[in-house]
Design a protein around this motif. Structure first.
Motif, short mmCIF file in Angstrom:
data_model
loop_
_atom_site.label_atom_id
_atom_site.label_comp_id
_atom_site.label_asym_id
_atom_site.label_seq_id
_atom_site.Cartn_x
_atom_site.Cartn_y
_atom_site.Cartn_z
N VAL A 76 7.12 -6.25 -19.95
CA VAL A 76 8.15 -7.15 -19.43
C VAL A 76 9.06 -7.53 -20.60
O VAL A 76 8.58 -7.95 -21.67
CB VAL A 76 7.53 -8.41 -18.81
CG1 VAL A 76 8.62 -9.35 -18.31
CG2 VAL A 76 6.60 -8.03 -17.66
N ASP A 77 10.36 -7.38 -20.41
CA ASP A 77 11.31 -7.68 -21.49
C ASP A 77 11.21 -9.13 -21.93
O ASP A 77 11.08 -10.04 -21.10
CB ASP A 77 12.75 -7.42 -21.00
CG ASP A 77 13.27 -6.09 -21.52
OD1 ASP A 77 12.61 -5.48 -22.39
OD2 ASP A 77 14.33 -5.66 -21.06
N GLN A 105 6.76 -12.74 -20.08
CA GLN A 105 7.52 -11.93 -21.03
C GLN A 105 6.59 -11.34 -22.09
O GLN A 105 5.72 -12.02 -22.63
CB GLN A 105 8.61 -12.77 -21.67
CG GLN A 105 9.65 -13.24 -20.67
CD GLN A 105 10.84 -13.90 -21.31
OE1 GLN A 105 11.03 -13.84 -22.51
NE2 GLN A 105 11.67 -14.55 -20.51
N GLY A 106 6.80 -10.03 -22.35
CA GLY A 106 5.98 -9.31 -23.31
C GLY A 106 4.72 -8.71 -22.72
O GLY A 106 4.04 -7.92 -23.39
N MET A 107 4.38 -9.04 -21.49
CA MET A 107 3.14 -8.57 -20.86
C MET A 107 3.21 -7.06 -20.62
O MET A 107 4.20 -6.55 -20.12
CB MET A 107 2.93 -9.31 -19.55
CG MET A 107 1.72 -8.85 -18.75
SD MET A 107 1.57 -9.78 -17.19
CE MET A 107 1.03 -11.36 -17.81
N ARG A 142 14.99 0.85 -17.55
CA ARG A 142 14.90 -0.57 -17.20
C ARG A 142 14.61 -0.70 -15.71
O ARG A 142 15.31 -0.12 -14.88
CB ARG A 142 16.19 -1.30 -17.52
CG ARG A 142 16.18 -2.77 -17.09
CD ARG A 142 17.52 -3.42 -17.33
NE ARG A 142 17.81 -3.50 -18.74
CZ ARG A 142 19.03 -3.71 -19.25
NH1 ARG A 142 20.06 -3.82 -18.42
NH2 ARG A 142 19.22 -3.79 -20.54
N VAL A 143 13.57 -1.46 -15.40
CA VAL A 143 13.19 -1.73 -14.01
C VAL A 143 13.48 -3.20 -13.72
O VAL A 143 13.05 -4.09 -14.46
CB VAL A 143 11.69 -1.43 -13.78
CG1 VAL A 143 11.31 -1.77 -12.34
CG2 VAL A 143 11.39 0.03 -14.08
N ILE A 144 14.23 -3.46 -12.66
CA ILE A 144 14.53 -4.82 -12.23
C ILE A 144 13.51 -5.22 -11.18
O ILE A 144 13.41 -4.58 -10.13
CB ILE A 144 15.96 -4.93 -11.65
CG1 ILE A 144 16.98 -4.33 -12.60
CG2 ILE A 144 16.28 -6.38 -11.34
CD1 ILE A 144 17.06 -5.00 -13.94
N VAL A 145 12.75 -6.28 -11.46
CA VAL A 145 11.73 -6.76 -10.52
C VAL A 145 12.39 -7.70 -9.52
O VAL A 145 13.11 -8.63 -9.90
CB VAL A 145 10.59 -7.48 -11.27
CG1 VAL A 145 9.53 -7.96 -10.28
CG2 VAL A 145 9.97 -6.54 -12.30
N VAL A 173 13.92 -10.73 -13.98
CA VAL A 173 12.81 -10.20 -14.76
C VAL A 173 13.01 -8.69 -14.91
O VAL A 173 13.17 -7.98 -13.92
CB VAL A 173 11.46 -10.51 -14.09
CG1 VAL A 173 10.32 -9.81 -14.82
CG2 VAL A 173 11.22 -12.01 -14.06
N ARG A 174 12.98 -8.22 -16.15
CA ARG A 174 13.22 -6.81 -16.42
C ARG A 174 12.01 -6.21 -17.12
O ARG A 174 11.42 -6.84 -18.00
CB ARG A 174 14.46 -6.63 -17.31
CG ARG A 174 15.74 -7.13 -16.65
CD ARG A 174 16.87 -7.14 -17.65
NE ARG A 174 18.12 -7.60 -17.06
CZ ARG A 174 19.20 -7.93 -17.75
NH1 ARG A 174 19.18 -7.86 -19.07
NH2 ARG A 174 20.30 -8.33 -17.13
#
Length: 338
Positions: free
Chosen positions: A42-43, A319-321, A307-310, A243-244
């Motif tokens: 996760v960005d 974030q960072g997960m 990049r995936v948009i949730v 969330v990206r």
């Protein structure tokens, strides 16, 4: 009785066979079902927040961990100096507006009458001093007056003439009214003062620190009483939405991935909970596999960032997960020859 070595060999062969069957059933099934599995994170989207002004912090209204909304007030600076600047700029605007109204209205009739009266008085003084000068000139010819007295009369006459000329010019200006150039200059001065007032208001507004987007306060860097300059970080904000997910696809699988394609995102914490999303961006340039996702097999491979948009995020995605991304539509794309 069979030897122990023989039994050990049989057990090793059985284990290898079982392992091979498990690997085949696992990876071959993934390959055959057409679902492309990618790995990423996760960005991390953080913003260091700072005042666009300098001064002493009077309030910090949030704590670390607080959720905040867009445009929510987070902190304040001392406003007194900025309020004084606004008051001074407003006074200059009012002064310029009054001056421009005076010029645009032209000379008042009372002022014209006053200029005419002053001219008449100056003309009378000229006539009086001229008569005195002529009388003393005749007396000087008969030696009945001194040259000094004559010179004084002459000087008085010249002074009254100069004053008459000045009064005539003042009356002409009063009748003509303000020059267009003077009005234009005053109008430009008013525009400048209005711009200065807007700038002063903007500086006053900048004494309040607002959240640029909804998110969570990560770090409270400065406390009330601290003096800060513009761009000095006061708070750190983690942006919640959108969330990206950043992931990577290798060259052989690049043709299977297109923008807009549906995606499923899962985490190690909740592997049975899938978040829906879509491909938002595919990098046009290749790069070596980042250390955060590399495996021994991919260490030297070139990959493309995706990049995936949730679309339905919640607190389960932090974030960072690390996450797993599944692209189920790649089977259809393969079948269509894409």
């Amino acid at each position: 009785m069979k030897s122990p070595r023989f039994l050990i060999a049989v057990l090793v062969l059985a284990a290898m066979g079982a392992g091979g069957y498990w690997a085949y059933s696992t990876y071959a099934a993934q390959k055959d079902d057409g679902v492309l599995t990618l790995y990423g994170n996760v960005d991390i989207r953080q913003v260091d927040l700072a005042f666009n002004a300098e001064g002493k912090i009077t309030e910090v209204l949030v704590e670390e961990g607080d959720d905040v909304g867009s445009d929510q007030l987070l902190a304040r600076l001392d406003k007194e100096l900025y309020k004084h600047a606004v008051a001074a700029a407003r006074a200059r605007v009012q002064q310029s507006e009054a001056r421009l109204r005076e010029l645009e209205n032209g000379t008042r009739p009372e002022e014209i009458d006053r200029a005419r009266a002053a001219l008449q008085q100056a003309k009378a003084s000229v006539e009086e001093t001229e008569a005195t000068l002529e009388r003393r000139r005749r007396l000087l010819a008969s030696n009945n007056v001194s040259e000094q007295a004559f010179d004084e009369a002459k000087r008085a006459y010249e002074e009254t003439k100069a004053l008459r000329d000045q009064r005539e010019a003042e009356l002409a200006l009063a009748l003509e009214g303000p020059r267009s150039e003077t009005i234009a200059a005053t109008r430009a001065e008013l525009d400048f003062n209005r711009a200065t007032l807007r700038f002063a208001h903007e500086r006053l507004d900048n004494t309040e620190l607002l959240a640029p987007a909804a998110g969570t306060i990560l770090t409270r860097i400065r406390e009330p009483g601290a003096t800060v300059a513009p761009t000095t970080s006061v708070l750190t904000l983690a942006i919640r939405d959108p969330v990206r997910v950043r992931t990577y696809v290798d060259g052989p699988n690049l043709g299977k991935v297109v923008p807009g394609m549906k995606a499923e995102v899962t985490t190690d914490s909740y592997p049975d909970k899938a978040y829906t999303g879509h491909i938002g961006y595919i990098s046009p340039t290749a790069e070596f596999t980042p250390k955060s996702v590399e495996t021994p097999e991919l260490r030297t491979d070139l990959v493309y960032r995706v990049r995936v948009i949730v679309e339905n995020p919640d607190d389960g995605l932090r974030q960072g997960m690390p996450v797993t991304v599944r692209l189920p539509d790649t089977a259809k794309r393969q079948g269509s020859g894409g």
